[in-house]
Design a protein around this motif. Structure first.
Motif, PDB file in Angstrom:
ATOM      1  N   ARG A  75       0.828  -1.204   0.000  1.00 25.45           N
ATOM      2  CA  ARG A  75       0.000   0.000   0.000  1.00 25.45           C
ATOM      3  C   ARG A  75       0.866   1.259   0.000  1.00 25.45           C
ATOM      4  O   ARG A  75       0.499   2.275  -0.601  1.00 25.45           O
ATOM      5  N   ALA A  76       2.018   1.194   0.669  1.00 22.36           N
ATOM      6  CA  ALA A  76       2.925   2.350   0.668  1.00 22.36           C
ATOM      7  C   ALA A  76       3.459   2.612  -0.736  1.00 22.36           C
ATOM      8  O   ALA A  76       3.591   3.766  -1.172  1.00 22.36           O
ATOM      9  N   VAL A  77       3.756   1.546  -1.464  1.00 28.26           N
ATOM     10  CA  VAL A  77       4.349   1.666  -2.797  1.00 28.26           C
ATOM     11  C   VAL A  77       3.303   2.038  -3.851  1.00 28.26           C
ATOM     12  O   VAL A  77       3.619   2.674  -4.865  1.00 28.26           O
ATOM     13  N   ALA A  78       2.049   1.679  -3.602  1.00 27.03           N
ATOM     14  CA  ALA A  78       1.016   1.759  -4.642  1.00 27.03           C
ATOM     15  C   ALA A  78       0.838   3.157  -5.231  1.00 27.03           C
ATOM     16  O   ALA A  78       0.538   3.300  -6.423  1.00 27.03           O
ATOM     17  N   GLY A  79       1.012   4.183  -4.415  1.00 30.70           N
ATOM     18  CA  GLY A  79       0.814   5.537  -4.919  1.00 30.70           C
ATOM     19  C   GLY A  79       2.098   6.273  -5.223  1.00 30.70           C
ATOM     20  O   GLY A  79       2.084   7.499  -5.406  1.00 30.70           O
ATOM     21  N   ALA A  80       3.223   5.550  -5.285  1.00 26.95           N
ATOM     22  CA  ALA A  80       4.530   6.195  -5.411  1.00 26.95           C
ATOM     23  C   ALA A  80       5.132   6.019  -6.796  1.00 26.95           C
ATOM     24  O   ALA A  80       4.932   4.997  -7.454  1.00 26.95           O
ATOM     25  N   ARG A  81       5.909   7.022  -7.209  1.00 25.61           N
ATOM     26  CA  ARG A  81       6.813   6.866  -8.343  1.00 25.61           C
ATOM     27  C   ARG A  81       8.138   6.364  -7.803  1.00 25.61           C
ATOM     28  O   ARG A  81       8.584   6.800  -6.714  1.00 25.61           O
ATOM     29  N   CYS A  82       8.793   5.469  -8.516  1.00 21.87           N
ATOM     30  CA  CYS A  82       9.966   4.775  -7.976  1.00 21.87           C
ATOM     31  C   CYS A  82      11.140   4.883  -8.946  1.00 21.87           C
ATOM     32  O   CYS A  82      10.969   4.701 -10.164  1.00 21.87           O
ATOM     33  N   TYR A  83      12.322   5.151  -8.387  1.00 20.98           N
ATOM     34  CA  TYR A  83      13.528   5.339  -9.195  1.00 20.98           C
ATOM     35  C   TYR A  83      14.715   4.719  -8.477  1.00 20.98           C
ATOM     36  O   TYR A  83      14.716   4.561  -7.252  1.00 20.98           O
ATOM     37  N   ALA A  84      15.755   4.424  -9.264  1.00 20.59           N
ATOM     38  CA  ALA A  84      17.017   3.926  -8.710  1.00 20.59           C
ATOM     39  C   ALA A  84      18.162   4.532  -9.511  1.00 20.59           C
ATOM     40  O   ALA A  84      18.018   4.852 -10.697  1.00 20.59           O
ATOM     41  N   GLY A  85      19.327   4.696  -8.830  1.00 21.08           N
ATOM     42  CA  GLY A  85      20.487   5.234  -9.531  1.00 21.08           C
ATOM     43  C   GLY A  85      21.567   5.668  -8.566  1.00 21.08           C
ATOM     44  O   GLY A  85      21.707   5.100  -7.479  1.00 21.08           O
ATOM     45  N   THR A  86      22.309   6.692  -8.972  1.00 16.35           N
ATOM     46  CA  THR A  86      23.443   7.163  -8.174  1.00 16.35           C
ATOM     47  C   THR A  86      23.366   8.678  -8.017  1.00 16.35           C
ATOM     48  O   THR A  86      22.691   9.374  -8.784  1.00 16.35           O
ATOM     49  N   ARG A  87      24.072   9.161  -7.019  1.00 13.29           N
ATOM     50  CA  ARG A  87      24.176  10.602  -6.798  1.00 13.29           C
ATOM     51  C   ARG A  87      25.589  10.945  -6.362  1.00 13.29           C
ATOM     52  O   ARG A  87      26.331  10.107  -5.851  1.00 13.29           O
ATOM     53  N   GLY A  88      25.954  12.201  -6.550  1.00 15.40           N
ATOM     54  CA  GLY A  88      27.205  12.718  -6.019  1.00 15.40           C
ATOM     55  C   GLY A  88      26.905  13.693  -4.898  1.00 15.40           C
ATOM     56  O   GLY A  88      26.412  13.302  -3.849  1.00 15.40           O
ATOM     57  N   ASP A  89      27.177  14.966  -5.125  1.00 13.31           N
ATOM     58  CA  ASP A  89      26.993  16.015  -4.131  1.00 13.31           C
ATOM     59  C   ASP A  89      25.567  16.055  -3.591  1.00 13.31           C
ATOM     60  O   ASP A  89      24.596  16.041  -4.358  1.00 13.31           O
ATOM     61  N   ALA A  90      25.432  16.135  -2.252  1.00  9.36           N
ATOM     62  CA  ALA A  90      24.107  16.118  -1.628  1.00  9.36           C
ATOM     63  C   ALA A  90      23.303  17.374  -1.944  1.00  9.36           C
ATOM     64  O   ALA A  90      22.073  17.313  -2.045  1.00  9.36           O
ATOM     65  N   VAL A  91      23.970  18.516  -2.089  1.00  5.49           N
ATOM     66  CA  VAL A  91      23.250  19.765  -2.351  1.00  5.49           C
ATOM     67  C   VAL A  91      22.505  19.689  -3.678  1.00  5.49           C
ATOM     68  O   VAL A  91      21.307  20.000  -3.758  1.00  5.49           O
ATOM     69  N   GLU A  92      23.196  19.283  -4.727  1.00  6.87           N
ATOM     70  CA  GLU A  92      22.560  19.175  -6.030  1.00  6.87           C
ATOM     71  C   GLU A  92      21.519  18.064  -6.044  1.00  6.87           C
ATOM     72  O   GLU A  92      20.430  18.215  -6.620  1.00  6.87           O
ATOM     73  N   ALA A  93      21.825  16.932  -5.403  1.00  6.47           N
ATOM     74  CA  ALA A  93      20.870  15.819  -5.364  1.00  6.47           C
ATOM     75  C   ALA A  93      19.580  16.240  -4.671  1.00  6.47           C
ATOM     76  O   ALA A  93      18.478  15.926  -5.145  1.00  6.47           O
ATOM     77  N   ALA A  94      19.696  16.956  -3.555  1.00  5.89           N
ATOM     78  CA  ALA A  94      18.507  17.395  -2.826  1.00  5.89           C
ATOM     79  C   ALA A  94      17.658  18.334  -3.681  1.00  5.89           C
ATOM     80  O   ALA A  94      16.425  18.234  -3.698  1.00  5.89           O
TER      81      ALA A  94
END
Length: 283
Positions: free
Chosen positions: A253-272
């Motif tokens: 039920r938690a997943v049912a209404g969500a968009r889901c992605y996977a991958g990588t990030r570098g700097d936290a500022v830009e990622a946020a």
């Protein structure tokens, strides 16, 4: 300040969990159905408890009911010692040096006593009434990313355990963040230090992001199915599936209404910044 008496009825299992010890003061906290009793043998220990034990939850005077766990800090011979019931958890020259060990004991105890909720190792923030979930084990960079999301305006839910109910809603788990800030040791930090508020109510999931931190990496993500996201939630829960009836349905039920992605990030500022843009696009 709630003061405990040294001669409290020992038969009650109560008020003084450690009846042969001199008590300065203490209090009880109920966290998600787990009854905790904090007993301080020194003013510095009381200060640690007041500041770092689920600071947004109400404190009550110890009653006659036996708690699920008694925690105390003693001082002597230049050392403070942290006890869970009668087991020594950690020792340190200063009471505040015991905070990380204290938070870990609280996490383990509260999660182990959950009944109506199920936990997932995940960071979580609230943005425009919806939750972002960042599943991942310790050392995955969750806390640093959560902290940066808070600095950019998000509301704090958790940097370690997301608590999910039978309807798939996520509840705030209001303990301090534990940040490394480029150091090997964790240090506690509060949402307020990031100019953020702590969430006050459950909310539905809008985005699930399985993102791995790479120091020299770049932002690179791709959509994944809700089924893959569900599998990762199950891989990141501390609960045993056979001991947790209803957990799979709650996560579905938690997943049912969500968009889901996977991958990588570098700097936290830009990622946020990019993550909050994604949250807006998902609204």
């Amino acid at each position: 300040m709630l003061t405990l008496s040294e001669d409290t009825d020992k038969e009650s299992g109560d008020a003084n969990c450690f009846p042969n010890r001199p008590v300065i003061s203490g209090f009880d906290v109920c966290a998600f159905g787990c009854h905790l009793r904090l007993t301080a043998m020194h003013p510095d220990a009381l200060d640690v408890f007041q500041h770092f034990v689920f600071p947004s939850l109400p404190r009550t005077a110890p009653g006659r009911e036996k708690p699920d766990l008694c925690i105390r800090i003693e001082a002597g011979e230049g050392q403070y010692q942290l006890f869970a019931d009668n087991a020594i958890i950690a020792s340190a020259p200063e009471a505040r040096d015991l905070v990380v060990g204290l938070i870990r004991v609280l996490d383990e105890t509260v999660v182990g006593h959950l009944k109506a909720l199920h936990a997932v190792h995940a960071g979580a923030i609230l943005w425009r009434g919806r939750v972002l979930l960042l599943p991942g084990k310790s050392h995955a960079g969750k806390s640093s990313l959560v902290a940066e999301l808070l600095r950019q305006g998000a509301t704090y839910f958790t940097d370690e355990y997301a608590l999910i109910d039978r309807n798939g809603l996520v509840y705030p788990y209001p303990r301090p963040l534990l940040l490394r800030n480029g150091r090997p040791d964790q240090v506690p930090a509060f949402a307020e230090e990031c100019n953020a508020r702590v969430g006050a109510a459950a909310a539905p999931v809008r985005l699930i992001l399985l993102v791995a931190y790479k120091p020299d990496g770049a932002w690179s993500i791709e959509p994944i199915s809700q089924g893959i996201a569900l599998l990762h939630l199950l891989q990141n829960t501390p609960h045993v599936l056979t001991d947790s009836p209803g957990m799979v349905e709650s996560f579905q039920r938690a997943v049912a209404g969500a968009r889901c992605y996977a991958g990588t990030r570098g700097d936290a500022v830009e990622a946020a910044r990019l993550i909050l843009c994604m949250m807006d696009e998902s609204s």
